[in-house]
Design a protein around this motif. Sequence first.
Motif, PDB file in Angstrom:
ATOM      1  N   GLU A  90     105.297 -22.451   6.237  1.00  0.00           N
ATOM      2  CA  GLU A  90     105.947 -22.714   4.951  1.00  0.00           C
ATOM      3  C   GLU A  90     107.386 -22.213   4.914  1.00  0.00           C
ATOM      4  N   GLY A  91     107.827 -21.551   5.974  1.00  0.00           N
ATOM      5  CA  GLY A  91     109.201 -21.078   6.026  1.00  0.00           C
ATOM      6  C   GLY A  91     109.429 -19.702   5.456  1.00  0.00           C
ATOM      7  N   LEU A  92     108.360 -18.931   5.212  1.00  0.00           N
ATOM      8  CA  LEU A  92     108.537 -17.584   4.674  1.00  0.00           C
ATOM      9  C   LEU A  92     108.958 -16.577   5.740  1.00  0.00           C
ATOM     10  N   ASP A  93     108.981 -16.996   6.963  1.00  0.00           N
ATOM     11  CA  ASP A  93     109.604 -16.255   8.055  1.00  0.00           C
ATOM     12  C   ASP A  93     110.234 -17.291   8.957  1.00  0.00           C
ATOM     13  N   ARG A  94     111.368 -16.961   9.527  1.00  0.00           N
ATOM     14  CA  ARG A  94     112.058 -17.899  10.411  1.00  0.00           C
ATOM     15  C   ARG A  94     111.790 -17.552  11.860  1.00  0.00           C
ATOM     16  N   ALA A  95     111.584 -18.595  12.668  1.00  0.00           N
ATOM     17  CA  ALA A  95     111.433 -18.372  14.109  1.00  0.00           C
ATOM     18  C   ALA A  95     112.731 -17.757  14.659  1.00  0.00           C
ATOM     19  N   PRO A  96     112.625 -16.879  15.645  1.00  0.00           N
ATOM     20  CA  PRO A  96     111.389 -16.458  16.302  1.00  0.00           C
ATOM     21  C   PRO A  96     110.583 -15.507  15.422  1.00  0.00           C
ATOM     22  N   TYR A  97     109.270 -15.788  15.307  1.00  0.00           N
ATOM     23  CA  TYR A  97     108.376 -14.867  14.629  1.00  0.00           C
ATOM     24  C   TYR A  97     108.024 -13.747  15.608  1.00  0.00           C
ATOM     25  N   TYR A  98     107.654 -12.577  15.055  1.00  0.00           N
ATOM     26  CA  TYR A  98     107.197 -11.517  15.948  1.00  0.00           C
ATOM     27  C   TYR A  98     105.778 -11.123  15.577  1.00  0.00           C
ATOM     28  N   CYS A  99     104.889 -11.149  16.555  1.00  0.00           N
ATOM     29  CA  CYS A  99     103.487 -10.856  16.332  1.00  0.00           C
ATOM     30  C   CYS A  99     103.046  -9.709  17.238  1.00  0.00           C
ATOM     31  N   ASN A 100     102.358  -8.734  16.655  1.00  0.00           N
ATOM     32  CA  ASN A 100     101.767  -7.635  17.409  1.00  0.00           C
ATOM     33  C   ASN A 100     100.264  -7.858  17.490  1.00  0.00           C
ATOM     34  N   ILE A 101      99.762  -8.122  18.694  1.00  0.00           N
ATOM     35  CA  ILE A 101      98.336  -8.335  18.915  1.00  0.00           C
ATOM     36  C   ILE A 101      97.694  -6.973  19.196  1.00  0.00           C
ATOM     37  N   VAL A 102      96.774  -6.565  18.319  1.00  0.00           N
ATOM     38  CA  VAL A 102      96.134  -5.262  18.437  1.00  0.00           C
ATOM     39  C   VAL A 102      94.723  -5.452  18.995  1.00  0.00           C
ATOM     40  N   LEU A 103      94.449  -4.828  20.128  1.00  0.00           N
ATOM     41  CA  LEU A 103      93.141  -4.934  20.769  1.00  0.00           C
ATOM     42  C   LEU A 103      92.584  -3.550  21.077  1.00  0.00           C
ATOM     43  N   GLY A 104      91.267  -3.453  21.094  1.00  0.00           N
ATOM     44  CA  GLY A 104      90.618  -2.189  21.430  1.00  0.00           C
ATOM     45  C   GLY A 104      90.261  -1.336  20.237  1.00  0.00           C
ATOM     46  N   GLY A 105      90.534  -1.819  19.032  1.00  0.00           N
ATOM     47  CA  GLY A 105      90.237  -1.036  17.833  1.00  0.00           C
ATOM     48  C   GLY A 105      88.922  -1.392  17.176  1.00  0.00           C
ATOM     49  N   HIS A 106      88.051  -2.092  17.886  1.00  0.00           N
ATOM     50  CA  HIS A 106      86.836  -2.645  17.289  1.00  0.00           C
ATOM     51  C   HIS A 106      85.834  -1.588  16.838  1.00  0.00           C
ATOM     52  N   ARG A 107      85.913  -0.372  17.365  1.00  0.00           N
ATOM     53  CA  ARG A 107      84.988   0.673  16.938  1.00  0.00           C
ATOM     54  C   ARG A 107      85.413   1.316  15.613  1.00  0.00           C
ATOM     55  N   ALA A 108      86.646   1.108  15.222  1.00  0.00           N
ATOM     56  CA  ALA A 108      87.143   1.701  13.979  1.00  0.00           C
ATOM     57  C   ALA A 108      87.529   0.666  12.930  1.00  0.00           C
ATOM     58  N   PHE A 109      87.835  -0.561  13.349  1.00  0.00           N
ATOM     59  CA  PHE A 109      88.282  -1.594  12.422  1.00  0.00           C
ATOM     60  C   PHE A 109      87.314  -2.769  12.451  1.00  0.00           C
ATOM     61  N   GLN A 110      86.669  -3.018  11.322  1.00  0.00           N
ATOM     62  CA  GLN A 110      85.735  -4.143  11.252  1.00  0.00           C
ATOM     63  C   GLN A 110      86.489  -5.457  11.465  1.00  0.00           C
ATOM     64  N   GLY A 111      86.013  -6.270  12.393  1.00  0.00           N
ATOM     65  CA  GLY A 111      86.668  -7.538  12.684  1.00  0.00           C
ATOM     66  C   GLY A 111      87.673  -7.470  13.803  1.00  0.00           C
TER      67      GLY A 111
END
Length: 300
Positions: free
Chosen positions: A178-199
């Motif tokens: 929808e244009g609420l952020d302009r490319a380049p977007y920045y995404c932080n992929i968080v992995l390994g937190g499954h024992r503390a964060f549901q989902g």
Amino acid sequence: MTRKVILTVAPTGGMATKAQSPHLPVTPQEIADDVARCWEAGASVVAVHARRADGLATCDPDVYSQINGLIRERTDIVINNSTGGGIHGDLPIRLYDELWELDWNERIKGIEGVGCEMATLDSHTITATFEGREHLVTTTPARSRWLAEQMAKRGIKPEWEVFNLGHILSDFTTLTAEGLDRAPYYCNIVLGGHRAFQGALPYTPKILQMLVEHLPEGTVWGVSGIGPTQLPATTHGLLLGGHMRVGLEDNLYYSKGRLATNLELVERAVRIIIELGYELATPREARDMLGLRQLAPMSA
């Protein structure tokens, strides 16, 4: 040309305490000193979490401004403030005996700190469980939209936080389209937190590959690995074309049983980046890669 890698240091976070690691920086001066050392070693972005005088979490804009100012006096590192807050201090509100929520009105103060160039945008609702307490981190679609709009108005670049595929395909993809952020977007992929964060998801090569394949076109991305997944997940991310994040927010240990410092984690990350044949992006290069405004040159 050799690929440039953005190295982020996350020195504090909103969960660990000095009791867990004496190396954790919590005062503004401690955080600024640690960040300066990591910047000298090669970090180009810092993920800042603020703490109160007692060492517990806050999003007080005055504290953020003090931290950011001390960092900027000594470095040109890209400053990224948190809107997640933390599981103690000013943030938790008790809803029921067994359930707490992180105060939204406190969390959003993270974008008010002077000197903030980026800020985290948790485009999802998640439950964090620590020491037997469950904390709702509630970011509804309307709240995600509001945060994206406010960041756009303030000239702050969102760092989209994702823990699973649904977080990529719902609000992150919708709001950027929808244009609420302009490319380049920045995404932080968080992995390994499954024992503390549901989902949240564990790190496996297949899981990281899947998530990367579903990122919106025009996304610059990096990986955060929680605990012992930090080293394999972030290294794999490099091989897939991503960027790297390390620090005591995500992982308190250098190896099994040995507490780390932020500088040690950054220095190891630098060695990995270089040994794999890549180059470290300077803060100026990182700003170009992320579509941020450049700072005036630092005085000698």
